[in-house]
Design a protein around this motif. Structure first.
Motif, PDB file in Angstrom:
ATOM      1  N   PRO A  86     -67.244   9.540  14.404  1.00  0.00           N
ATOM      2  CA  PRO A  86     -67.990   8.273  14.282  1.00  0.00           C
ATOM      3  C   PRO A  86     -67.239   7.124  14.935  1.00  0.00           C
ATOM      4  CG  PRO A  86     -66.939   8.831  12.201  1.00  0.00           C
ATOM      5  CD  PRO A  86     -66.748  10.007  13.100  1.00  0.00           C
ATOM      6  N   VAL A  87     -67.966   6.303  15.658  1.00  0.00           N
ATOM      7  CA  VAL A  87     -67.417   5.072  16.228  1.00  0.00           C
ATOM      8  C   VAL A  87     -68.277   3.929  15.707  1.00  0.00           C
ATOM      9  CG1 VAL A  87     -66.883   3.784  18.316  1.00  0.00           C
ATOM     10  CG2 VAL A  87     -66.645   6.282  18.299  1.00  0.00           C
ATOM     11  N   PRO A  88     -67.789   3.204  14.695  1.00  0.00           N
ATOM     12  CA  PRO A  88     -68.613   2.162  14.071  1.00  0.00           C
ATOM     13  C   PRO A  88     -69.075   1.120  15.076  1.00  0.00           C
ATOM     14  CG  PRO A  88     -66.605   2.569  12.815  1.00  0.00           C
ATOM     15  CD  PRO A  88     -66.458   3.285  14.118  1.00  0.00           C
ATOM     16  N   GLU A  89     -70.378   0.914  15.134  1.00  0.00           N
ATOM     17  CA  GLU A  89     -70.942  -0.094  16.019  1.00  0.00           C
ATOM     18  C   GLU A  89     -71.092  -1.398  15.238  1.00  0.00           C
ATOM     19  OE1 GLU A  89     -71.392   0.231  19.119  1.00  0.00           O
ATOM     20  OE2 GLU A  89     -71.067   2.381  19.307  1.00  0.00           O
ATOM     21  N   SER A  90     -70.378  -2.431  15.679  1.00  0.00           N
ATOM     22  CA  SER A  90     -70.401  -3.690  14.923  1.00  0.00           C
ATOM     23  C   SER A  90     -71.223  -4.776  15.611  1.00  0.00           C
ATOM     24  CB  SER A  90     -68.970  -4.186  14.703  1.00  0.00           C
ATOM     25  OG  SER A  90     -68.246  -4.177  15.908  1.00  0.00           O
ATOM     26  N   GLY A  91     -72.031  -4.371  16.597  1.00  0.00           N
ATOM     27  CA  GLY A  91     -72.836  -5.369  17.297  1.00  0.00           C
ATOM     28  C   GLY A  91     -73.816  -6.085  16.379  1.00  0.00           C
ATOM     29  N   GLU A  92     -74.470  -5.307  15.471  1.00  0.00           N
ATOM     30  CA  GLU A  92     -75.406  -5.937  14.530  1.00  0.00           C
ATOM     31  C   GLU A  92     -74.691  -6.933  13.633  1.00  0.00           C
ATOM     32  OE1 GLU A  92     -78.791  -3.245  12.920  1.00  0.00           O
ATOM     33  OE2 GLU A  92     -77.035  -1.937  13.163  1.00  0.00           O
ATOM     34  N   THR A 131     -60.267  12.694  10.406  1.00  0.00           N
ATOM     35  CA  THR A 131     -60.883  12.085   9.231  1.00  0.00           C
ATOM     36  C   THR A 131     -60.177  10.794   8.846  1.00  0.00           C
ATOM     37  OG1 THR A 131     -61.670  14.184   8.374  1.00  0.00           O
ATOM     38  CG2 THR A 131     -61.354  12.418   6.778  1.00  0.00           C
ATOM     39  N   LEU A 132     -58.860  10.847   8.749  1.00  0.00           N
ATOM     40  CA  LEU A 132     -58.118   9.649   8.349  1.00  0.00           C
ATOM     41  C   LEU A 132     -58.249   8.559   9.407  1.00  0.00           C
ATOM     42  CD1 LEU A 132     -54.851  11.174   6.838  1.00  0.00           C
ATOM     43  CD2 LEU A 132     -57.003  10.628   5.696  1.00  0.00           C
ATOM     44  N   SER A 133     -58.181   8.952  10.668  1.00  0.00           N
ATOM     45  CA  SER A 133     -58.324   7.969  11.748  1.00  0.00           C
ATOM     46  C   SER A 133     -59.704   7.314  11.714  1.00  0.00           C
ATOM     47  CB  SER A 133     -58.080   8.655  13.089  1.00  0.00           C
ATOM     48  OG  SER A 133     -58.310   7.765  14.151  1.00  0.00           O
ATOM     49  N   SER A 134     -60.753   8.127  11.494  1.00  0.00           N
ATOM     50  CA  SER A 134     -62.115   7.588  11.467  1.00  0.00           C
ATOM     51  C   SER A 134     -62.305   6.635  10.295  1.00  0.00           C
ATOM     52  CB  SER A 134     -63.132   8.734  11.381  1.00  0.00           C
ATOM     53  OG  SER A 134     -63.081   9.544  12.535  1.00  0.00           O
ATOM     54  N   LEU A 135     -61.804   7.016   9.128  1.00  0.00           N
ATOM     55  CA  LEU A 135     -61.925   6.151   7.949  1.00  0.00           C
ATOM     56  C   LEU A 135     -61.183   4.833   8.168  1.00  0.00           C
ATOM     57  CD1 LEU A 135     -61.434   8.842   5.155  1.00  0.00           C
ATOM     58  CD2 LEU A 135     -63.558   7.639   5.698  1.00  0.00           C
ATOM     59  N   SER A 136     -60.020   4.914   8.825  1.00  0.00           N
ATOM     60  CA  SER A 136     -59.228   3.703   9.064  1.00  0.00           C
ATOM     61  C   SER A 136     -59.872   2.820  10.122  1.00  0.00           C
ATOM     62  CB  SER A 136     -57.807   4.086   9.487  1.00  0.00           C
ATOM     63  OG  SER A 136     -57.184   4.875   8.495  1.00  0.00           O
ATOM     64  N   LEU A 137     -60.381   3.433  11.182  1.00  0.00           N
ATOM     65  CA  LEU A 137     -61.052   2.667  12.225  1.00  0.00           C
ATOM     66  C   LEU A 137     -62.269   1.950  11.657  1.00  0.00           C
ATOM     67  CD1 LEU A 137     -61.458   1.846  15.179  1.00  0.00           C
ATOM     68  CD2 LEU A 137     -62.701   3.997  15.522  1.00  0.00           C
ATOM     69  N   LEU A 138     -63.008   2.632  10.800  1.00  0.00           N
ATOM     70  CA  LEU A 138     -64.164   2.006  10.151  1.00  0.00           C
ATOM     71  C   LEU A 138     -63.735   0.757   9.394  1.00  0.00           C
ATOM     72  CD1 LEU A 138     -67.106   1.995   9.058  1.00  0.00           C
ATOM     73  CD2 LEU A 138     -66.291   3.523   7.233  1.00  0.00           C
ATOM     74  N   ALA A 139     -62.682   0.874   8.579  1.00  0.00           N
ATOM     75  CA  ALA A 139     -62.214  -0.278   7.806  1.00  0.00           C
ATOM     76  C   ALA A 139     -61.754  -1.399   8.734  1.00  0.00           C
ATOM     77  CB  ALA A 139     -61.088   0.153   6.877  1.00  0.00           C
ATOM     78  N   ASP A 140     -61.031  -1.052   9.792  1.00  0.00           N
ATOM     79  CA  ASP A 140     -60.588  -2.070  10.751  1.00  0.00           C
ATOM     80  C   ASP A 140     -61.769  -2.861  11.295  1.00  0.00           C
ATOM     81  OD1 ASP A 140     -58.007  -1.205  10.438  1.00  0.00           O
ATOM     82  OD2 ASP A 140     -57.761  -0.425  12.474  1.00  0.00           O
ATOM     83  N   ARG A 141     -62.816  -2.128  11.714  1.00  0.00           N
ATOM     84  CA  ARG A 141     -63.969  -2.797  12.330  1.00  0.00           C
ATOM     85  C   ARG A 141     -64.684  -3.709  11.316  1.00  0.00           C
ATOM     86  NH1 ARG A 141     -65.861   0.207  16.896  1.00  0.00           N
ATOM     87  NH2 ARG A 141     -64.008   0.587  18.162  1.00  0.00           N
TER      88      ARG A 141
END
Length: 969
Positions: A86-92, A131-141
Motif C-alpha cells: 500500500p502507498v497511502p494517497e494523501s491528495g484527498e 508490513t512494518l514499513s507500510s504501517l509506518s509510512l501510513l502513519a508518516d503520511r
C-alpha cells in the motif's frame, strides 16, 4: 448455508478451525444481505475467497470494515491493487477544507491501508519488513497531512509564522519509539515530540509568537489524529517523551531541547532518543538538516565505547520486571520475559555502546542495527540471526493479536477463539504448537538478554579478599590500613602498594569524581587488586594502572567497560605489567581501551590491507567533514593501529621485522591520506599545478621520499619521519590552473608545509609524527621542496658519501607516481655511477667512529644496542659500505632499502660469504627484538654487558676485517 456457497468458499469453511467457522458463516450471511452475489463475483480469482475468509476469521476489525467498505475492497481486488504494497494517497487530504471531512478521510485512509497490509500478510505476499514499513509510512503520511491541515487553519486565523529574516518557521515533528524505527504495530500509539527551530511571529491580524503558534498547531494535530468519530480514531498520540514529560510544554524550541538534554537528560532517555526520526518537514529542509547530527546524536552517542549503558539497562530491566510481576504480565509479548522489549534493549544497548565510533549503528531501525552489529563484531552472526528470527516471530504474533479488534494489546489471549485466530494467522495447526514455539523463542531471547545485560555478574572478585578491599574503600582507609591488608594477604611490595593506593584514593582527582564514577571505581578495585596479588612486581604495575584510572575517572564509562568485561581488565593488567609504553599510551589516549575490547581487532590478521580498510571505514563515517576533523580521525586511526601492533608485539604474536613492516605501513597510509587532504585544500583554492614541456600541457606532481627508518622499512615506536619533497614541474607555464593562480614552486612549498603541519600538529589524539626534513639537498640551507632536476644535479655535483649512504635507505612513499619513477632512476644512477669508491672505506669508517664518539651511552655495566661497538649502528654502516662498494659491478644490491634484504642480495651476488650474511641477519634481528622490548617498556636502549657478548664480538670481527680497526687509531 454451506450448500448455497460457491465451491471455493465452501472448501475454505471446511478447512477453517471449528471454533471460528460459525463466526465466518455469520459474516457471509451479513455480506450477502448487503452485497448480494459479492462472493460469487470473486470465485474466478484464484485464492481470493480462501484468503478473504481467512482474513475475516483472524480479524473482527477486518470483517467489520469489509462490510462497511465492500465497494472499495472489490474495486481494489479488481484493479489488483493488493498485488503491491500500500502507498497511502494523501491528495484527498490536501484538498479537504473542513475539519470533519478531513478527519473522516484520515480514518478511512487508515482503515483501508490496514486491510491492505493484513491481506498481503495473510496471502504470503508480504514479510514482516514490508508490513512494518507500510504501517509506518501510513502513519508518516497521515501525521504530515494533519500538520499541514492544522497549519492552514492557523494561517487563516493568525497568518504565516516567520522568523526575523522572513523565513517560514515550521512545526517539526519527531517520531519516537516504534514509529521512529519504522516498525509501527498494527494498532499502536504514535510517540511524537513537537519542536520548532527558533523564535518567530505570525504576520496576520492577530499575531502569535512561535511558542504559542506551534503549541496550538501541535494540539490541533493531536486532536485530528486521536479524537473519536463515527469512524473511530486514526492514532492514539503519546507526547510524554518530550522534555519534562507531562509537566513540560507541548512544543519546545531547539535551544530548549538542547538545554534539557544537556542538563536533565537521563540514561533511559538515550534509549528513547535513539529511536527519534524526523517525520516532517522533509529531511532536506534547512530547518532540520542538522537537527539529528548536531543536537540529538551528541546526547545519544558517546565518542567512546560506552559500557555505562549496561548499568542503566539493568536498572530499567529491574523496574520493568517488578511491574510485570506486580501486574502479572508473564504472557505479555512486549514486556514479559524474553519479549520484544528485551530484544530492543539488547540491540539498543549495543548501539549506545558502539555508536559513537561506528556510525553505521546510528540508526533508529532495529533490523538495520542488527545487521551492523553483526558486521562490526558487536554481536556474533549466530546471535544476531537468532535475535532477528525471534523478533520477526514475536512482532508478527503481536501484529496479528492487535489486528483481531484493532486494539493495542500485548497479552497472549485466554479465549479459545482468539487463540485459534492467532494459530491460523501464524500458520500453525493449533494453539499448543504455536504457544510451544513462542515459549522456546522467548527463552532464547531471555538467555541472550542475560548474557548482554548481566555480562559481568558472577565473574571476577567474590572472595573474602574482595570483600575486605571493598570494606577498606568504604571506610576510606589510609596507607596503614591498606598495608596491613596487603601484607596479611601475601602481596609483594605491600607497603609500596598501600602508599600508592592511599594517595590515589585521597587525591583531588578521585575525591572530585562524581557519584557514578566513584561507584564504578569501588566496584573495579577489588577485581583489579586481586589480579595483582600473585604478580612479581605489583607496585610498578599498580602505578601504571592508577595513572590510567586517574585519566578515565572523568569519563567513567571506561571504568564501566572494565567492570563489564573482566577479560579486558585482565588484558589491561597484563599490558601494564609488561609495557610502560602501552600503559602510557592508554593513559594519554583512553580511546585505546576500545581497541582492547573490539573482538575484530583482537582476531584480525594485521596487514596493510586491513589497516587501509580500517581507515577508510573511519573516514567514510565523516561524510563531508573539514580537513581538521579528518586529520583528527587520522590521528585516532594511527594511535589505534600502533597500539594493536604493540600489543601483538609484546604478546609475542608478531616477529620483530613484521612489527617494523606494520609500523611502516601505518606511516605510509597516514602520509598518503594527509597528503591527499592537503592537496585537496590547496587545489580547491588555487587549482591544479600544470606546466608546458615540448608544447604539451602536463600535470605537475609532488613526491614524498622517505629516508632513514621509514625508508628502510624499519620504523619503530616513536620514530621520526625523515622526509624529502620532490616535484617534477619544469619547462614553461609553471602555475596552477585555478582562478587564484599560484606559481608551482610556491604551491608545492605550501603543500609540503601543510602536510608537515598536519603530521606535527597537536590534536586530541596527539601529534601524528615528528618530521625531519634535514636530509634534503643542502640540508636546512636548501629549499624545502626541490625539483627532480635540481635533486639529480645535487647528487651529481655536491653529495657527500654520507648522503649516498642515506640514499641507500630512501624510497618513495606517497604522492605522484611519475615523481616516484624519476626518483628511482636518479637513485640508481647515483648509487651505481657517482659514489667515490676510492675514499669510500675511510669515509664510512670515519663517520661511524664520529657518531659512536658522540652518541654511544655504553658504560662498564651496560651496552648501548644502537650506538655501542658491535651494535646495530655498526651493522648498518657495514652493510651500507658493502652495498656502495659493490653497486657498480652488482647493481642488484641497491634494489632493496632495508638491511636484512640488502644483506641477502650481497650474499646472492657473492659480495659477502653466506655464513657472514646469515650471522649478521640473525644478530641484527636479535638486537632489534631486544630494542623493541625495551621501547615497549619505555626503557633506554641499554642491556647488561654480559648480554649479546658473542654477537658483539662477531660484528667487531667483521668490521675490522672489512673496514679496519673499530676504534680510532
Amino acid at each position: 448455508m454451506t450448500d448455497e456457497l460457491p465451491a471455493g468458499a465452501s472448501r475454505a469453511l471446511q478447512d477453517m478451525p471449528a471454533t471460528l467457522a460459525p463466526a465466518v458463516r455469520l459474516w457471509l450471511e451479513r455480506l450477502d444481505e448487503r452485497q448480494a452475489g459479492a462472493l460469487a463475483a470473486l470465485e474466478a480469482t484464484s485464492g481470493v475467497v480462501a484468503n478473504l475468509l481467512r482474513l475475516v476469521a483472524v480479524s473482527e476489525f477486518a470483517g467489520q470494515w469489509l462490510l462497511r467498505d465492500w465497494p472499495w475492497f472489490a474495486g481494489a481486488l479488481a484493479e489488483q491493487r493488493f498485488a503491491s504494497p500500500p502507498v497511502p494517497e494523501s491528495g484527498e487530504l490536501a484538498a479537504a477544507d473542513d475539519e470533519a471531512g478531513f478527519k473522516s478521510l484520515l480514518r478511512r485512509l487508515r482503515h483501508r491501508s490496514l486491510l491492505h497490509v493484513l491481506w498481503r500478510e495473510l496471502d504470503g505476499s508480504a514479510g514482516l519488513a514490508e508490513t512494518l514499513s507500510s504501517l509506518s509510512l501510513l502513519a508518516d503520511r497521515l501525521i504530515a497531512a494533519s500538520v499541514e491541515f492544522a497549519r492552514r487553519q492557523l494561517v487563516e486565523a493568525h497568518g504565516e509564522l516567520l522568523d526575523a529574516r522572513g523565513r517560514p518557521v515550521p512545526l517539526v515533528v519527531l517520531a519516537m519509539g516504534k514509529l521512529g524505527g519504522r516498525e509501527l504495530n498494527f494498532s499502536s500509539d504514535v510517540d511524537l515530540v513537537f519542536l520548532y527551530p527558533g523564535d518567530g511571529e505570525s504576520d496576520g491580524r492577530r499575531p502569535l509568537v512561535a511558542q504559542e503558534y506551534c503549541g496550538r498547531q501541535a494540539r490541533r494535530v493531536v486532536g485530528l489524529l486521536e479524537e473519536s468519530t463515527a469512524e473511530g480514531f486514526a492514532y492514539r498520540v503519546d507526547t510524554r517523551l518530550r522534555p519534562f514529560g507531562d509537566s513540560g510544554p507541548p512544543v519546545v524550541s531547539y535551544a530548549a531541547l538542547e538545554s534539557y538534554l544537556l542538563n536533565h537528560g537521563r540514561g533511559w532517555e538515550r534509549y528513547a532518543w535513539l529511536k527519534s526520526r524526523i517525520v516532517t518537514p522533509a529531511q532536506d529542509d534547512p530547518a532540520v538538516r542538522h537537527l539529528g547530527s548536531e543536537l540529538i546524536e551528541p546526547f545519544v552517542y558517546r565518542r567512546y565505547l560506552d559500557y555505562g549503558v549496561f548499568e542503566s539497562l539493568r536498572e530499567m530491566k529491574s523496574l520493568i520486571a517488578a511491574e510485570v510481576e506486580r501486574r502479572e504480565m508473564a504472557q505479555n509479548l512486549k514486556l514479559g520475559p524474553g519479549g520484544i522489549r528485551e530484544i530492543e534493549f539488547i540491540v539498543q544497548s549495543l548501539q549506545l555502546v558502539r555508536g559513537g565510533s561506528v556510525r553505521g549503528l546510528r540508526t533508529a531501525e532495529l533490523a538495520v542495527a542488527l545487521r551492523q552489529l553483526a558486521a562490526s563484531g558487536g554481536l556474533s552472526p549466530g546471535a544476531a540471526a537468532s535475535l532477528r528470527e525471534s523478533y520477526a516471530f514475536l512482532r508478527r504474533l503481536e501484529n496479528f493479536l492487535q489486528a483481531i479488534r484493532d486494539q493495542q494489546v500485548h497479552e497472549l489471549p485466554d479465549s479459545a477463539d482468539d487463540r485459534a485466530r492467532l494459530a491460523l494467522a501464524m500458520g500453525y495447526s493449533d494453539w499448543e504448537a504455536l504457544f510451544a514455539d513462542t515459549e522456546r523463542r522467548r527463552a532464547a531471547v531471555s538467555e541472550q538478554f542475560a548474557a548482554v545485560a548481566f555480562r559481568a555478574d558472577g565473574e571476577g572478585a567474590s572472595t573474602e579478599l574482595a570483600a575486605a578491599i571493598a570494606a577498606r574503600c568504604e571506610q576510606e582507609a589510609g596507607a596503614d590500613g591498606w598495608s596491613t591488608l596487603f601484607a596479611e594477604s601475601g602481596y609483594a611490595d605491600a607497603e609500596s602498594l598501600a602508599q600508592q593506593l592511599a594517595e590515589f584514593l585521597q587525591s583531588r582527582t578521585t575525591r572530585q569524581a562524581d557519584s557514578t564514577a566513584t561507584m564504578r571505581l569501588r566496584r573495579l578495585l577489588p577485581a583489579m587488586l586481586i589480579d595483582l596479588k600473585d604478580r612479581p612486581h605489583p607496585a610498578e604495575t599498580l602505578k601504571r594502572l592508577l595513572t590510567i584510572l586517574g585519566q578515565i575517572l572523568r569519563r567513567s564509562a571506561y571504568v564501566a567497560l572494565l567492570n563489564e568485561n573482566p577479560a579486558v581488565l585482565g588484558r589491561l593488567v597484563d599490558l601494564c605489567e609488561k609495557s610502560g609504553y602501552l600503559a602510557d599510551e592508554i593513559a594519554r589516549f583512553p580511546l585505546l581501551l576500545d581497541e582492547m575490547f573490539d573482538p575484530r581487532q583482537q582476531a584480525a590478521e594485521l596487514s596493510a590491507a586491513v589497516l587501509r580498510d580500517d581507515l577508510a571505514e573511519r573516514l567514510a563515517q565523516l561524510g563531508d567533514s573539514d580537513s581538521e576533523r579528518r586529520v583528527e580521525v587520522l590521528g585516532q586511526f594511527q594511535r589505534a593501529a600502533m597500539f594493536r601492533i604493540a600489543a601483538a608485539d609484546f604478546a609475542g604474536e608478531m616477529p620483530v621485522m613484521k612489527v617494523s613492516d606494520r609500523l611502516t605501513d601505518v606511516a605510509e597510509i597516514v602520509l598518503g591520506e594527509a597528503l591527499d587532504i592537503a592537496w585537496r585544500d590547496l587545489a580547491a583554492r588555487h587549482g591544479e599545478p600544470r606546466f608546458t614541456e615540448d608544447g604539451e600541457d602536463r600535470p605537475a606532481g609532488l613526491g614524498v621520499i622517505a629516508y632513514g627508518k621509514l625508508g628502510g622499512i624499519e620504523l619503530s615506536y616513536g620514530s621520526d619521519l625523515d622526509l624529502v619533497f620532490l616535484h617534477n614541474s619544469r619547462g614553461s607555464g609553471q602555475h596552477t590552473n585555478g582562478t587564484r593562480e599560484l606559481d608551482n614552486g610556491m604551491f608545492f612549498v605550501r603543500l609540503a608545509r601543510r602536510l608537515t603541519h598536519f603530521l606535527t600538529a597537536q590534536t586530541p589524539s596527539g601529534l601524528l609524527y615528528e618530521v625531519d626534513t634535514r636530509l634534503r639537498p643542502s640540508g636546512r640551507a636548501g629549499l624545502l621542496v626541490t625539483s627532480v632536476d635540481a635533486f639529480e644535479r645535487y647528487q651529481r655535483e655536491n653529495a657527500w658519501t654520507w648522503e649516498h649512504q642515506a640514499l641507500l635507505r630512501a624510497r618513495p612513499v606517497a604522492g605522484d607516481a611519475e615523481v616516484a619513477r624519476e626518483f628511482e632512476r636518479v637513485r640508481a644512477a647515483t648509487l651505481i655511477g657517482l659514489v667515490n669508491r676510492d675514499t669510500l672505506r675511510d669515509d664510512v669508517r670515519d663517520m661511524r667512529l664520529k657518531m659512536r664518539t658522540q652518541l654511544d651511552t655504553s658504560d662498564a655495566a651496560n651496552f648501548d644496542l644502537k650506538q655501542g661497538e658491535g651494535g646495530i649502528g655498526d651493522i648498518e654502516f657495514l652493510v651500507q659500505y658493502l652495498v656502495l662498494q659493490n653497486a657498480a659491478t652488482h647493481p642488484a644490491v641497491i634494489h632493496y632499502p632495508d638491511n636484512i634484504r640488502q644483506l641477502g642480495t650481497l650474499g646472492a651476488a657473492g659480495c659477502l660469504p653466506r655464513r657472514d650474511v646469515a650471522d649478521l641477519q640473525e644478530i641484527y634481528r636479535a638486537f632489534r627484538l631486544r630494542l623493541h622490548q625495551l621501547l615497549l617498556d619505555e626503557r633506554p636502549p641499554l642491556t647488561p654487558v654480559t648480554e649479546f657478548h658473542a654477537e658483539r664480538a662477531r660484528v667487531r670481527d667483521l668490521w675490522e676485517a672489512l673496514l679496519g680497526p673499530a676504534r680510532p687509531r
